[in-house]
Design an enzyme around this catalytic site. Structure first.
Site, PDB file in Angstrom:
ATOM      1  N   SER A 126     -41.964  40.728 -64.478  1.00 30.71           N
ATOM      2  CA  SER A 126     -42.335  39.608 -65.362  1.00 30.71           C
ATOM      3  C   SER A 126     -42.160  40.059 -66.807  1.00 30.71           C
ATOM      4  O   SER A 126     -42.256  41.257 -67.105  1.00 30.71           O
ATOM      5  CB  SER A 126     -43.805  39.241 -65.127  1.00 30.71           C
ATOM      6  OG  SER A 126     -44.286  38.443 -66.181  1.00 30.71           O
ATOM      7  N   TYR A 164     -52.746  41.942 -64.990  1.00 31.19           N
ATOM      8  CA  TYR A 164     -51.527  41.327 -64.453  1.00 31.19           C
ATOM      9  C   TYR A 164     -50.293  41.996 -65.062  1.00 31.19           C
ATOM     10  O   TYR A 164     -49.394  42.443 -64.340  1.00 31.19           O
ATOM     11  CB  TYR A 164     -51.507  39.817 -64.716  1.00 31.19           C
ATOM     12  CG  TYR A 164     -50.209  39.190 -64.252  1.00 31.19           C
ATOM     13  CD1 TYR A 164     -49.882  39.149 -62.897  1.00 31.19           C
ATOM     14  CD2 TYR A 164     -49.287  38.673 -65.167  1.00 31.19           C
ATOM     15  CE1 TYR A 164     -48.674  38.608 -62.471  1.00 31.19           C
ATOM     16  CE2 TYR A 164     -48.082  38.127 -64.746  1.00 31.19           C
ATOM     17  CZ  TYR A 164     -47.782  38.103 -63.393  1.00 31.19           C
ATOM     18  OH  TYR A 164     -46.580  37.584 -62.973  1.00 31.19           O
TER      19      TYR A 164
HETATM   20  P1  NDP Z   1     -46.432  30.769 -56.486  1.00 31.57           P
HETATM   21  O1  NDP Z   1     -47.920  30.802 -56.622  1.00 31.57           O
HETATM   22  O2  NDP Z   1     -45.774  29.454 -56.400  1.00 31.57           O
HETATM   23  O3  NDP Z   1     -45.984  31.666 -55.239  1.00 31.57           O
HETATM   24  C1  NDP Z   1     -46.610  32.894 -54.971  1.00 31.57           C
HETATM   25  C2  NDP Z   1     -46.225  33.366 -53.592  1.00 31.57           C
HETATM   26  O4  NDP Z   1     -46.829  34.672 -53.374  1.00 31.57           O
HETATM   27  C3  NDP Z   1     -46.727  32.449 -52.493  1.00 31.57           C
HETATM   28  O5  NDP Z   1     -45.724  32.267 -51.527  1.00 31.57           O
HETATM   29  C4  NDP Z   1     -47.917  33.203 -51.900  1.00 31.57           C
HETATM   30  O6  NDP Z   1     -47.990  32.982 -50.511  1.00 31.57           O
HETATM   31  C5  NDP Z   1     -47.488  34.655 -52.139  1.00 31.57           C
HETATM   32  N1  NDP Z   1     -48.649  35.541 -52.109  1.00 31.57           N
HETATM   33  C6  NDP Z   1     -49.659  35.644 -53.003  1.00 31.57           C
HETATM   34  N2  NDP Z   1     -50.592  36.503 -52.556  1.00 31.57           N
HETATM   35  C7  NDP Z   1     -50.154  36.943 -51.349  1.00 31.57           C
HETATM   36  C8  NDP Z   1     -50.683  37.817 -50.371  1.00 31.57           C
HETATM   37  N3  NDP Z   1     -51.870  38.449 -50.507  1.00 31.57           N
HETATM   38  N4  NDP Z   1     -49.983  38.036 -49.245  1.00 31.57           N
HETATM   39  C9  NDP Z   1     -48.791  37.409 -49.050  1.00 31.57           C
HETATM   40  N5  NDP Z   1     -48.240  36.576 -49.930  1.00 31.57           N
HETATM   41  C10 NDP Z   1     -48.924  36.335 -51.061  1.00 31.57           C
HETATM   42  O7  NDP Z   1     -45.882  31.593 -57.746  1.00 31.57           O
HETATM   43  P2  NDP Z   1     -44.408  32.058 -58.182  1.00 31.57           P
HETATM   44  O8  NDP Z   1     -43.374  31.612 -57.238  1.00 31.57           O
HETATM   45  O9  NDP Z   1     -44.264  31.703 -59.603  1.00 31.57           O
HETATM   46  O10 NDP Z   1     -44.627  33.636 -58.109  1.00 31.57           O
HETATM   47  C11 NDP Z   1     -43.777  34.511 -57.379  1.00 31.57           C
HETATM   48  C12 NDP Z   1     -43.728  35.840 -58.101  1.00 31.57           C
HETATM   49  O11 NDP Z   1     -43.148  35.654 -59.392  1.00 31.57           O
HETATM   50  C13 NDP Z   1     -45.078  36.513 -58.341  1.00 31.57           C
HETATM   51  O12 NDP Z   1     -44.932  37.901 -58.104  1.00 31.57           O
HETATM   52  C14 NDP Z   1     -45.341  36.258 -59.827  1.00 31.57           C
HETATM   53  O13 NDP Z   1     -46.166  37.245 -60.396  1.00 31.57           O
HETATM   54  C15 NDP Z   1     -43.940  36.297 -60.375  1.00 31.57           C
HETATM   55  N6  NDP Z   1     -43.687  35.640 -61.655  1.00 31.57           N
HETATM   56  C16 NDP Z   1     -44.017  34.316 -61.860  1.00 31.57           C
HETATM   57  C17 NDP Z   1     -43.728  33.706 -63.081  1.00 31.57           C
HETATM   58  C18 NDP Z   1     -44.116  32.300 -63.388  1.00 31.57           C
HETATM   59  O14 NDP Z   1     -44.227  31.930 -64.576  1.00 31.57           O
HETATM   60  N7  NDP Z   1     -44.290  31.445 -62.398  1.00 31.57           N
HETATM   61  C19 NDP Z   1     -43.026  34.430 -64.139  1.00 31.57           C
HETATM   62  C20 NDP Z   1     -42.743  35.817 -63.821  1.00 31.57           C
HETATM   63  C21 NDP Z   1     -43.051  36.367 -62.622  1.00 31.57           C
HETATM   64  P3  NDP Z   1     -49.348  32.664 -49.691  1.00 31.57           P
HETATM   65  O15 NDP Z   1     -50.364  32.140 -50.671  1.00 31.57           O
HETATM   66  O16 NDP Z   1     -48.952  31.679 -48.647  1.00 31.57           O
HETATM   67  O17 NDP Z   1     -49.727  33.983 -49.107  1.00 31.57           O
HETATM   68  C1  8X3 Z   2     -45.625  35.159 -65.435  1.00 35.20           C
HETATM   69  C2  8X3 Z   2     -45.200  34.976 -66.851  1.00 35.20           C
HETATM   70  O1  8X3 Z   2     -45.975  35.012 -69.268  1.00 35.20           O
HETATM   71  O2  8X3 Z   2     -47.387  33.854 -67.634  1.00 35.20           O
HETATM   72  O3  8X3 Z   2     -45.403  36.467 -65.036  1.00 35.20           O
HETATM   73  O4  8X3 Z   2     -47.303  36.254 -67.691  1.00 35.20           O
HETATM   74  S1  8X3 Z   2     -46.545  35.056 -67.899  1.00 35.20           S
END
Ligand code: NDP
Ligand code: 8X3
Length: 251
Positions: free
Chosen positions: A137, A150
């Protein structure tokens, strides 16, 4: 057919990536905790395209069981997308919840390294061109109030990815850390423990990245020629820049 193993395939980036790869001739191992969403994803495609396994990244045994239980035609694995993860909490230190901090560490750090170690033999078995895409991220490098643990977990992902790549040099496995900025998914709803107003406010007036944008990039990374390694890739909406304008004024 090549196989991609995706963590966090029930929502956001992981779900969009699963769909893109499944539509384009790959077999997909889709994992996450929410079984009903995994079943719905599996049902969107012909029999044998998507294999699902319920995995809680905080539970190492569930990762071990998911990998051990892969059917023969879902192994070897050509791409591991270590995507599952979360942020919890938006408050600056000291107004934080240590349980939230531990959940982020157990998921974003421990879940990612445990998955990597379980899947690694199957990536090696795939031979030349296999790849790992680890979800970092911009928060790993850009400090912001409330980013605290985070951002720390994502800094770990960044450095672990570079160290992993170094250790795997000569093994023909590519490693990338993918580092997005603001993107619209369930991320902020999870982070705010379901605060719809905060979720809406974050995206108001900006055009964020979409899960499909991230899926396109994972596709690009996984389909480069076997001799090409993109070590890290930062991507943001056009409307988002790194800011150095935050100062605390005394009067
Ligand atoms: P979502 O919340 O839409 O998706 C998160 C996914 O992670 C879900 O499928 C959830 O599945 C899974 N997850 C969370 N905790 C667990 C767990 N304990 N075991 C298994 N699976 C888990 O968010 P995003 O798609 O945005 O996030 C995906 C990744 O991208 C993350 O690592 C996030 O930190 C990263 N990210 C997101 C950004 C944003 O702005 N959205 C920017 C940069 C990075 P379930 O709950 O079914 O287990
Ligand atoms: C998610 C992007 O800027 O909300 O990783 O931390 S930010």
């Amino acid at each position: 057919m090549p196989v991609i193993f995706i963590t966090g395939a029930t929502s956001g980036f992981g779900a969009a990536t699963a769909r893109l790869f499944a539509r384009n001739g790959w077999k997909v191992v889709a994992t996450g905790r929410r079984e009903e969403r995994l079943a719905a994803l599996r049902a969107e495609f012909a029999e044998g395209v998507v294999h699902t396994a319920q995995v809680d990244l905080m539970d190492r045994q569930s990762i071990v069981a998911a990998v051990a239980g892969l059917p023969a035609d879902f192994r070897p694995i050509h791409c591991l997308f270590n995507n599952g993860g979360l942020a919890l909490g938006t408050r600056p230190i000291p107004d934080v919840d240590l349980d939230d901090w531990n959940t982020m560490i157990d998921t974003n750090i421990k879940g990612l390294i445990h998955t990597t170690m379980e899947v690694l033999p199957l990536l090696r078995a795939a031979g030349r061109g296999a790849s790992i895409v680890n979800m970092g991220s911009v928060a790993q490098r850009w400090a912001y109030p409330g980013g605290n643990v985070y951002g720390g977990t994502k800094a770990f992902v960044h450095q672990f990815s570079h160290n992993l790549r170094t250790d795997l040099a000569g093994a023909d496995i590519r490693v990338t850390t993918l580092e997005p900025g603001l993107a619209k998914s369930e991320f902020t709803l999870v982070r705010t423990h379901g605060d719809e107003a905060a979720n809406e406010a974050l995206y108001e007036g900006v055009e964020p990245l979409l899960p499909e944008d991230i899926a396109d990039i994972v596709w690009f990374l996984a389909t480069r020629p076997a001799h090409v390694n993109i070590a890290s890739l930062e991507v943001t909406p056009v409307m988002q820049v790194a800011g150095a304008s935050r100062v605390v004024r005394k009067n």
